[in-house]
Write a protein that holds these residues in place. Structure first.
Motif, PDB file in Angstrom:
ATOM      1  N   GLY A 184       0.761  -1.342   0.056  1.00 48.90           N
ATOM      2  CA  GLY A 184      -0.151   0.072  -0.060  1.00 48.90           C
ATOM      3  C   GLY A 184       0.757   1.241   0.068  1.00 48.90           C
ATOM      4  N   LEU A 185       2.027   1.129  -0.674  1.00 48.89           N
ATOM      5  CA  LEU A 185       2.949   2.400  -0.631  1.00 48.89           C
ATOM      6  C   LEU A 185       2.260   3.620  -1.360  1.00 48.89           C
ATOM      7  N   LYS A 186       2.373   4.640  -0.889  1.00 48.56           N
ATOM      8  CA  LYS A 186       1.477   5.856  -1.322  1.00 48.56           C
ATOM      9  C   LYS A 186       2.854   6.585  -2.342  1.00 48.56           C
ATOM     10  N   ALA A 187       2.324   7.211  -3.277  1.00 56.20           N
ATOM     11  CA  ALA A 187       3.135   7.827  -4.371  1.00 56.20           C
ATOM     12  C   ALA A 187       3.083   9.354  -3.665  1.00 56.20           C
ATOM     13  N   VAL A 188       4.416  10.092  -4.057  1.00 60.14           N
ATOM     14  CA  VAL A 188       4.708  11.315  -4.204  1.00 60.14           C
ATOM     15  C   VAL A 188       3.605  12.011  -5.048  1.00 60.14           C
ATOM     16  N   LEU A 189       2.836  13.042  -4.841  1.00 60.13           N
ATOM     17  CA  LEU A 189       2.201  13.673  -5.593  1.00 60.13           C
ATOM     18  C   LEU A 189       2.569  14.722  -6.606  1.00 60.13           C
ATOM     19  N   ALA A 190       3.715  15.535  -6.082  1.00 59.81           N
ATOM     20  CA  ALA A 190       4.341  16.262  -7.020  1.00 59.81           C
ATOM     21  C   ALA A 190       5.753  16.594  -6.489  1.00 59.81           C
ATOM     22  N   LEU A 191       6.512  17.123  -7.312  1.00 55.05           N
ATOM     23  CA  LEU A 191       7.762  17.577  -7.064  1.00 55.05           C
ATOM     24  C   LEU A 191       7.738  18.855  -7.156  1.00 55.05           C
ATOM     25  N   LEU A 192       8.066  19.905  -5.964  1.00 56.75           N
ATOM     26  CA  LEU A 192       7.697  21.490  -5.959  1.00 56.75           C
ATOM     27  C   LEU A 192       8.908  22.321  -6.180  1.00 56.75           C
ATOM     28  N   ASP A 193      10.222  21.747  -6.442  1.00 56.86           N
ATOM     29  CA  ASP A 193      11.405  22.460  -6.727  1.00 56.86           C
ATOM     30  C   ASP A 193      12.035  22.141  -8.113  1.00 56.86           C
ATOM     31  N   GLU A 194      12.359  22.837  -8.955  1.00 59.27           N
ATOM     32  CA  GLU A 194      12.881  22.441 -10.099  1.00 59.27           C
ATOM     33  C   GLU A 194      14.295  22.313  -9.693  1.00 59.27           C
TER      34      GLU A 194
END
Length: 794
Positions: A53-63
């Motif tokens: 049930g590993l959850k995923a990173v929703l977004a990367l917020l830094d370039e």
């Protein structure tokens, strides 16, 4: 899989799935955690083991990572040494704007075409309907789509939306409307043909040319008087374009850098500079720059920074008080101009964020500020200066409870930078390290310009019982006649320390804390200086109903009233927490002093250090005994430092100074040393006082506070905590306690404490980590707080 540190009081990282390449360590990521989305930091690959049930990173917020590698290493060191979750450390290091989901905004930036996915289309239609910038958190709730960050990133990659991280209660990145020349006109003939009889358009265009090709729209229309139709005409001819340009929120932008004074280093300053400059080109130990007040430590800092910048390196300058930051920043800006950025908690979120970005981009190369400026994202750090290194405000009061002076040494060592600890009254720890050879020891034993340290006269309050003694009053009147300035120090704010009934002896107490309420006459209220509880000042006793109330003790408000009655023509300014709560309030008061608009400056310890006003020729300490009797092993050291520092405010220019200290303890060794301006005899005596029982610098301490709303539960949990340490950890440290804390109740919680004491930092660290990560307190509302290397035990 990636390990993510979240700003939660949990002593481990969390594992998330990543679609694609792993984010670089230090990158902000948006992740689901329980019922909400959190901003955390990727700190490296997670352990490679199957997780259901590993959850995923929703977004990367830094370039690019918001935490560069060197600061991530420092964060790990802080988390380990001060036993604090890594995510909380990382949040402390960055501007608040970068760690709050609610501060991310998006706007429609392009014209959407074909090929949008259904979720992307819904998001675009919402933006088209409402227009303007929208908070991501609000959009997510409005659309009911769950996380919308994948859609935002997809649209952003196609330049259809723009994403901004903006401060709370700020309009985002601040912009200004600019008119910019988009097409240049070559010949005079072409110019005549284009403008014909449109003379105002021609004038406006030539003004833009003279202004470097661009000007702010409001300047053209309001300042120069050109109508909006003139600008539109230039647009229609294709000669100009309107654009929104970012305006950096710099609190000092309106003030041009002052002209630097033409100062030549003294022989002692040159000797110190020679040693420090040599250390710039190789690894070195930290330096203790011990210079009497007025000896020119700031000039040494400035010349050292000049050498560092000439080598292409950067610098950090720490000051202990927000009150000192503007004056210090002004001195450094006089020499280094716009290369200086200011970082401290008195700035708005937007100003702090823009200063941080300027340092990160390389536009600014010197960070000046209070303790948090230590985390400035500067590459190739060459110098770290800790001015007034002895000051207790360098210690953070909540997690992570770091000591900025010690962290400055750690960060400088990691960069091969020179660390300079400057003070006229060094902390006993730094002085002891310098004496043992761990630190380099540099001296500035004389004042610049031949000025002498002021003579100090002691007034025995056992004989003279007035708030301001006759001797001090006479000295003040002499200075007022000469048009000179006076500083009066009393390190306790409010009007009276407490209100007591003369009939039954009852004293008004805080409902949340086990301390008395302080009477503030200006607002006629009783106030708790810890939890800020307040209530109307009483007209009768709450216990017996008597109207015979006594207002006991002395605060700065009462000193101000007495001074106004004694010197009715004097211009008086009071500087304490109550008068400096507004933004730039410190600066406004100090500016008035500098302009000669204040005759008497009175206040608490914030006026005692670092200030340099050449017309201050008299300093009066209203009661030197305040703080001397606190149940804390540093009480004598702090008293000596405070008295020595405030005495050093007098006679710093061509005019001679004088100091009066009022005390009921004229024979105390700390006071005797302050009177004679002798640091070493005091330090030697204080070291002996701390040998038995043992206190720093002879040993290391960790203070553990156990708190609960339930008094019995707090005591029980503290006892269980000590038993667990004896049972579950290795030897190598002593435990003193548990016992009720000196202030037994704060913010509605009962507090017990004990401290661990060891000559081995490693043993103390192992025990501290074991306690905070493995001990399970008894059931109920119990909190543990660990303060390693405490500056106070209250």
């Amino acid at each position: 899989m990636v390990a993510v540190a979240l700003p939660l009081p949990i002593y481990h990282t969390f594992t998330y799935r990543v679609d694609g390449a792993l984010p670089a360590p230090g990158t902000r990521v948006l992740v689901p955690f329980r019922a909400r989305e959190w901003i955390g930091w990727a700190v490296g690959p997670a352990e490679d083991k199957p997780v259901r049930g590993l959850k995923a990173v929703l977004a990367l917020l830094d370039e690019e990572p918001s935490v560069p590698p060197d600061l991530l290493d420092l964060a790990r060191w802080i988390a380990d040494y001060y036993v604090t979750p890594l995510g909380i450390v990382l949040r402390t290091m960055l501007p608040a704007v970068l760690s709050d989901v609610s501060r991310d905004y998006i706007t429609l930036a392009g014209v959407p075409g074909q090929g949008l996915r259904p979720r992307e289309r819904r998001l675009v239609e919402e933006l088209e309907t409402k227009g303007g910038a929208h908070r991501v958190q609000t959009l997510r709730k409005t659309l009911g789509m769950g996380s919308i960050w994948p859609e935002i990133r997809s649209l952003q990659a196609r330049r259809l939306v723009a994403h901004e991280t903006v401060p709370p209660k700020e309009p985002g990145v601040k912009t200004r409307r600019v008119v910019r020349i988009s097409r240049h006109i070559g010949t005079l003939t072409e110019r005549d043909e284009l403008f014909g009889r449109a003379g105002r358009q021609r004038e406006a265009f030539e003004l833009l040319e003279a202004s470097g090709g661009a000007a702010e729209l409001t300047h053209l229309t309001q300042g120069e008087g050109y109508s909006r139709s003139v600008v539109r005409g230039l647009e229609e001819k294709g000669l100009v374009e309107l654009a929104d340009e970012e305006e950096i929120r710099d609190p000092f932008a309106a003030d041009p850098p002052p002209v630097p004074p033409d100062l030549k280093p003294t022989d002692h300053q040159r000797t110190a500079l020679k040693a420090l400059t040599k250390a710039l080109d190789g690894d070195s130990s930290p330096f203790l720059l011990q210079g009497i007040t007025g000896s020119g430590k700031t000039l040494v800092y400035i010349e050292l920074l000049r050498e560092a910048l000439a080598r292409g390196r950067t610098a950090i300058v720490l000051v202990p008080e927000i009150a000192l930051t503007p004056q210090t920043a002004s001195r450094f800006r006089a020499h280094f101009g716009d290369q200086v950025a200011v970082l401290h908690s008195g700035l708005s979120h937007g100003e702090r964020y823009d200063a941080w970005r300027g340092l990160r981009s390389g536009e600014r190369r010197i960070a000046v500020g209070a303790r948090s400026a230590l985390f400035a994202p500067l590459p190739d750090l060459g110098v770290v200066v800790v001015d007034e290194e002895h000051d207790g405000s360098y210690k953070q009061s909540d997690a992570p409870r770091y000591q900025a002076r010690d962290l400055a040494i750690v960060r400088a060592k990691a960069h091969g930078a020179v660390c300079v600890l400057g003070s006229a009254t060094p902390s006993l720890e730094s002085w002891s390290n310098a004496r043992s050879g761990k630190f380099g020891h540099l001296f500035l034993p004389t004042r610049v310009g031949g000025a002498k340290l002021p003579p100090v006269r002691v007034v025995d309050l056992r004989v003279e019982r007035a708030i301001l003694s006759d001797q001090l009053v006479a000295a003040v009147r002499t200075r007022l006649r000469r048009k000179e300035q006076v500083i009066l120090l009393h390190n306790r704010r409010g009007y009276s320390s407490f209100v007591q009934c003369r009939e039954c002896g009852d004293v008004g107490q805080c409902t949340n804390c086990s301390i008395s309420l302080t009477y503030h006459r200006v607002k006629h209220r009783l106030v708790c200086h810890h939890c800020r509880y307040e209530e109307p000042a009483p007209s009768r006793c709450a216990r017996c109903g008597s109207t015979d109330l006594s207002f006991r003790g002395l605060g700065t408000e009462q000193v101000e009233r007495v001074a106004a009655e004694l010197f009715p023509d004097a211009r008086i300014a009071r500087m304490d927490v109550d008068t400096t709560s507004g933004k730039w309030a410190h600066q406004r008061i100090l500016d008035r002093v500098e302009r000669g608009e204040v005759d008497i400056l009175l206040g608490t310890q914030m006026i005692a250090k670092g200030l340099d006003f050449p017309r201050v020729t008299l300093v009066g300490v209203v009661n030197a005994d305040v703080g001397m009797h606190l149940p804390d092993f540093r009480a004598s050291e702090r008293t000596f430092q405070l008295l020595s520092q405030v005495a050093g405010r007098a006679g710093r220019g061509r005019l001679a100074g004088e100091v009066f200290i009022q005390t009921s303890m004229p024979d105390h060794y700390a006071l005797k040393a302050a009177v004679t301006h002798q640091y070493d005899p005091f330090a030697e005596r204080e070291l002996k006082e701390r040998e038995n029982p043992r206190y720093p610098p002879h040993v290391r301490l960790a203070n553990v506070i156990v708190s609960s709303p339930d008094q019995r539960l707090a005591a029980h949990a503290a006892e269980e905590c000590v038993k667990w340490l004896h049972r579950s950890t290795e030897k190598g440290f002593d435990i003193v306690g548990p016992a009720p804390s000196p202030i037994e109740r704060l913010h509605g919680r009962w507090r017990w404490h004990f401290f661990m004491r060891s000559s081995s930092p490693a043993a103390l660290g192992d025990a501290s980590r074991a306690l905070m990560e493995r001990f399970r307190p008894p059931p109920g509302d119990v909190r543990l707080a660990l303060d390693r290397d405490p500056v106070a035990l209250l």
